[in-house]
Design a protein around this motif. Sequence first.
Motif, PDB file in Angstrom:
ATOM      1  N   GLU A  29       0.642  -1.052  -0.425  1.00  0.00           N
ATOM      2  CA  GLU A  29       0.410  -0.006  -0.448  1.00  0.00           C
ATOM      3  C   GLU A  29       1.209   1.479   0.144  1.00  0.00           C
ATOM      4  O   GLU A  29       1.682   1.484   0.859  1.00  0.00           O
ATOM      5  N   GLU A  30       0.724   2.496  -1.384  1.00  0.00           N
ATOM      6  CA  GLU A  30       1.714   3.585  -1.569  1.00  0.00           C
ATOM      7  C   GLU A  30       0.737   4.261  -1.456  1.00  0.00           C
ATOM      8  O   GLU A  30      -0.937   4.255  -1.666  1.00  0.00           O
ATOM      9  N   GLY A  31       1.515   5.648  -0.517  1.00  0.00           N
ATOM     10  CA  GLY A  31       0.724   6.817  -0.830  1.00  0.00           C
ATOM     11  C   GLY A  31       1.525   8.010  -1.701  1.00  0.00           C
ATOM     12  O   GLY A  31       3.000   7.861  -1.645  1.00  0.00           O
ATOM     13  N   CYS A  32       1.504   9.188  -1.478  1.00  0.00           N
ATOM     14  CA  CYS A  32       2.598  10.133  -2.291  1.00  0.00           C
ATOM     15  C   CYS A  32       1.623  11.499  -1.058  1.00  0.00           C
ATOM     16  O   CYS A  32       0.993  11.980  -0.593  1.00  0.00           O
ATOM     17  N   LEU A  33       2.776  12.011  -0.772  1.00  0.00           N
ATOM     18  CA  LEU A  33       2.628  13.317  -0.247  1.00  0.00           C
ATOM     19  C   LEU A  33       1.840  14.260  -0.948  1.00  0.00           C
ATOM     20  O   LEU A  33       1.714  15.577  -0.696  1.00  0.00           O
ATOM     21  N   SER A  34       1.768  14.643  -2.055  1.00  0.00           N
ATOM     22  CA  SER A  34       0.853  15.333  -3.488  1.00  0.00           C
ATOM     23  C   SER A  34      -0.034  14.631  -3.513  1.00  0.00           C
ATOM     24  O   SER A  34      -1.362  14.959  -4.180  1.00  0.00           O
ATOM     25  N   ILE A  35      -1.033  13.305  -2.710  1.00  0.00           N
ATOM     26  CA  ILE A  35      -1.935  12.618  -2.907  1.00  0.00           C
ATOM     27  C   ILE A  35      -2.519  12.353  -1.209  1.00  0.00           C
ATOM     28  O   ILE A  35      -2.186  11.570  -0.799  1.00  0.00           O
ATOM     29  N   PRO A  36      -2.758  13.452  -0.627  1.00  0.00           N
ATOM     30  CA  PRO A  36      -2.606  13.445   0.712  1.00  0.00           C
ATOM     31  C   PRO A  36      -3.862  12.454   0.816  1.00  0.00           C
ATOM     32  O   PRO A  36      -4.760  12.568   0.216  1.00  0.00           O
ATOM     33  N   LEU A  84      -9.887  12.800  -6.335  1.00  0.00           N
ATOM     34  CA  LEU A  84      -8.810  13.582  -6.584  1.00  0.00           C
ATOM     35  C   LEU A  84      -8.945  14.455  -6.716  1.00  0.00           C
ATOM     36  O   LEU A  84      -8.305  15.369  -7.079  1.00  0.00           O
ATOM     37  N   THR A  85     -10.017  14.516  -7.190  1.00  0.00           N
ATOM     38  CA  THR A  85     -10.429  16.234  -7.927  1.00  0.00           C
ATOM     39  C   THR A  85     -10.862  17.323  -7.014  1.00  0.00           C
ATOM     40  O   THR A  85     -10.435  18.007  -7.057  1.00  0.00           O
ATOM     41  N   LYS A  86     -11.643  16.314  -5.624  1.00  0.00           N
ATOM     42  CA  LYS A  86     -11.453  17.204  -4.202  1.00  0.00           C
ATOM     43  C   LYS A  86      -9.874  17.808  -3.746  1.00  0.00           C
ATOM     44  O   LYS A  86      -9.752  18.796  -3.608  1.00  0.00           O
ATOM     45  N   ILE A  87      -8.942  17.121  -3.675  1.00  0.00           N
ATOM     46  CA  ILE A  87      -7.395  17.475  -3.758  1.00  0.00           C
ATOM     47  C   ILE A  87      -6.610  17.752  -4.407  1.00  0.00           C
ATOM     48  O   ILE A  87      -6.657  19.156  -3.897  1.00  0.00           O
ATOM     49  N   SER A  88      -7.456  18.426  -5.303  1.00  0.00           N
ATOM     50  CA  SER A  88      -6.913  18.654  -6.132  1.00  0.00           C
ATOM     51  C   SER A  88      -7.192  21.351  -6.267  1.00  0.00           C
ATOM     52  O   SER A  88      -6.666  21.666  -6.681  1.00  0.00           O
ATOM     53  N   LYS A  89      -8.670  20.700  -6.014  1.00  0.00           N
ATOM     54  CA  LYS A  89      -8.800  22.254  -5.418  1.00  0.00           C
ATOM     55  C   LYS A  89      -8.331  22.134  -3.530  1.00  0.00           C
ATOM     56  O   LYS A  89      -9.075  23.633  -3.854  1.00  0.00           O
ATOM     57  N   GLY A  90      -7.946  21.512  -3.686  1.00  0.00           N
ATOM     58  CA  GLY A  90      -7.874  22.086  -1.780  1.00  0.00           C
ATOM     59  C   GLY A  90      -8.588  21.686  -0.264  1.00  0.00           C
ATOM     60  O   GLY A  90      -8.312  22.056   0.268  1.00  0.00           O
ATOM     61  N   LYS A 116      -7.906  17.026   3.952  1.00  0.00           N
ATOM     62  CA  LYS A 116      -7.220  16.981   5.101  1.00  0.00           C
ATOM     63  C   LYS A 116      -5.445  16.919   4.884  1.00  0.00           C
ATOM     64  O   LYS A 116      -5.190  16.062   4.279  1.00  0.00           O
ATOM     65  N   HIS A 117      -4.708  18.236   5.292  1.00  0.00           N
ATOM     66  CA  HIS A 117      -3.615  17.923   5.360  1.00  0.00           C
ATOM     67  C   HIS A 117      -2.419  18.310   6.433  1.00  0.00           C
ATOM     68  O   HIS A 117      -2.931  19.436   6.829  1.00  0.00           O
ATOM     69  N   THR A 118      -1.220  17.877   6.457  1.00  0.00           N
ATOM     70  CA  THR A 118      -0.723  18.710   7.662  1.00  0.00           C
ATOM     71  C   THR A 118       0.736  19.467   7.253  1.00  0.00           C
ATOM     72  O   THR A 118       1.470  19.887   8.609  1.00  0.00           O
ATOM     73  N   TYR A 119       0.608  19.881   6.095  1.00  0.00           N
ATOM     74  CA  TYR A 119       2.196  20.366   5.573  1.00  0.00           C
ATOM     75  C   TYR A 119       1.434  21.356   4.854  1.00  0.00           C
ATOM     76  O   TYR A 119       0.831  21.278   4.263  1.00  0.00           O
ATOM     77  N   ARG A 120       2.256  21.932   4.600  1.00  0.00           N
ATOM     78  CA  ARG A 120       1.577  23.016   4.043  1.00  0.00           C
ATOM     79  C   ARG A 120       1.907  22.710   1.890  1.00  0.00           C
ATOM     80  O   ARG A 120       3.198  21.901   1.041  1.00  0.00           O
ATOM     81  N   MET A 121       1.441  22.987   1.359  1.00  0.00           N
ATOM     82  CA  MET A 121       0.947  22.499  -0.370  1.00  0.00           C
ATOM     83  C   MET A 121       0.317  23.331  -0.551  1.00  0.00           C
ATOM     84  O   MET A 121       0.001  24.337  -0.451  1.00  0.00           O
ATOM     85  N   ARG A 122       0.548  23.202  -2.237  1.00  0.00           N
ATOM     86  CA  ARG A 122      -0.218  24.119  -3.040  1.00  0.00           C
ATOM     87  C   ARG A 122      -1.362  23.468  -4.161  1.00  0.00           C
ATOM     88  O   ARG A 122      -1.424  22.338  -4.874  1.00  0.00           O
ATOM     89  N   PHE A 123      -1.846  24.096  -4.667  1.00  0.00           N
ATOM     90  CA  PHE A 123      -3.106  23.099  -5.299  1.00  0.00           C
ATOM     91  C   PHE A 123      -3.318  24.156  -5.915  1.00  0.00           C
ATOM     92  O   PHE A 123      -3.698  25.187  -6.929  1.00  0.00           O
ATOM     93  N   PRO A 124      -3.444  23.212  -7.560  1.00  0.00           N
ATOM     94  CA  PRO A 124      -3.504  24.052  -8.765  1.00  0.00           C
ATOM     95  C   PRO A 124      -4.835  24.665  -8.761  1.00  0.00           C
ATOM     96  O   PRO A 124      -5.159  24.810  -9.552  1.00  0.00           O
ATOM     97  N   GLN A 125      -6.172  23.673  -8.735  1.00  0.00           N
ATOM     98  CA  GLN A 125      -7.688  25.053  -8.467  1.00  0.00           C
ATOM     99  C   GLN A 125      -8.684  25.411  -7.874  1.00  0.00           C
ATOM    100  O   GLN A 125      -9.162  25.226  -7.935  1.00  0.00           O
ATOM    101  N   SER A 126      -7.541  25.765  -7.029  1.00  0.00           N
ATOM    102  CA  SER A 126      -8.410  26.020  -5.347  1.00  0.00           C
ATOM    103  C   SER A 126      -8.366  27.452  -5.603  1.00  0.00           C
ATOM    104  O   SER A 126      -7.714  28.499  -6.952  1.00  0.00           O
ATOM    105  N   LYS A 127      -9.048  27.474  -4.834  1.00  0.00           N
ATOM    106  CA  LYS A 127     -10.197  29.911  -5.771  1.00  0.00           C
ATOM    107  C   LYS A 127      -9.441  31.196  -5.232  1.00  0.00           C
ATOM    108  O   LYS A 127      -8.405  30.853  -3.644  1.00  0.00           O
TER     109      LYS A 127
END
Length: 185
Positions: free
Chosen positions: A94-101, A165-171, A174-185
Motif C-alpha cells: 500500500e503506497e501513498g504520496c505527499l502530493s495525493i494526501p 482526486l478532484t477534491k485534492i486538486s481543489k484543496g 486534510k493535510h498537515t503540511y504546506r501544499m499548493r493546489f492547482p484548482q484552489s480559489k
Amino acid sequence: MIYPIVAYGDPVLRKVAAELTKENPKDLPKLIADMFDTMHNAEGIGLAAPQIGLSLRLFVVDGSGTDDEEIKDFKKVFINPTILEETGDKWGFEEGCLSIPSIREEVQRQAQVRIRYYDENWELHEETYDGMKARVIQHEYDHIQGVLFIDHINPLKKRLIQGKLTKISKGDVKHTYRMRFPQSK
C-alpha cells in the motif's frame, strides 16, 4: 526553506523532468537541503523535485523517520537517475504520496531495481536495490517520469477514487503540511 508540496492535478507532476547540470540549478546543495527539510516536515520518506514545482530529475529519500529496519538507514540523493533494470517477482504494498494526501492504494512493483545516478557530489553510481528500498526508488523515479502511483492501480479503483482526486486538486483535503493546489480559489 520548506516548500509547499504540489498537489495532484498540477501539470508539473505529469511532465518528464529535465536533467540537471553542475551549473543548473545554481545552488544545488541548498535545494537538496531544502528538499530534505520539506520531506521531513511532511513526514515523508521520499520527495522528487516535481513535487515542489521543479521539473528536474532529482529526488531524495530518507527512511530514518520510520520503524522499518530495512530502510531506516537509507538516506540518499539521486541526480539524473536512470533505472537500468527492474527484476524479480512483483509484490504488492500500500503506497501513498505527499502530493495525493489521504489516498493509499496497493501498488504492484518488481522486487529489485538497478539504477545509475549521480550523488550530491556529482559522483556517478550504479547500484542494485531490493525490497522497500527498490519500491521507494521506483515511486520517486516515477515522479521524474511524470507518473503517479495511482497510474499503477486497477482502472476500476482509479475510477472509484476520482472524486477524491478532484477534491485534492481543489484543496478540499486534510493535510498537515504546506501544499499548493492547482484548482484552489
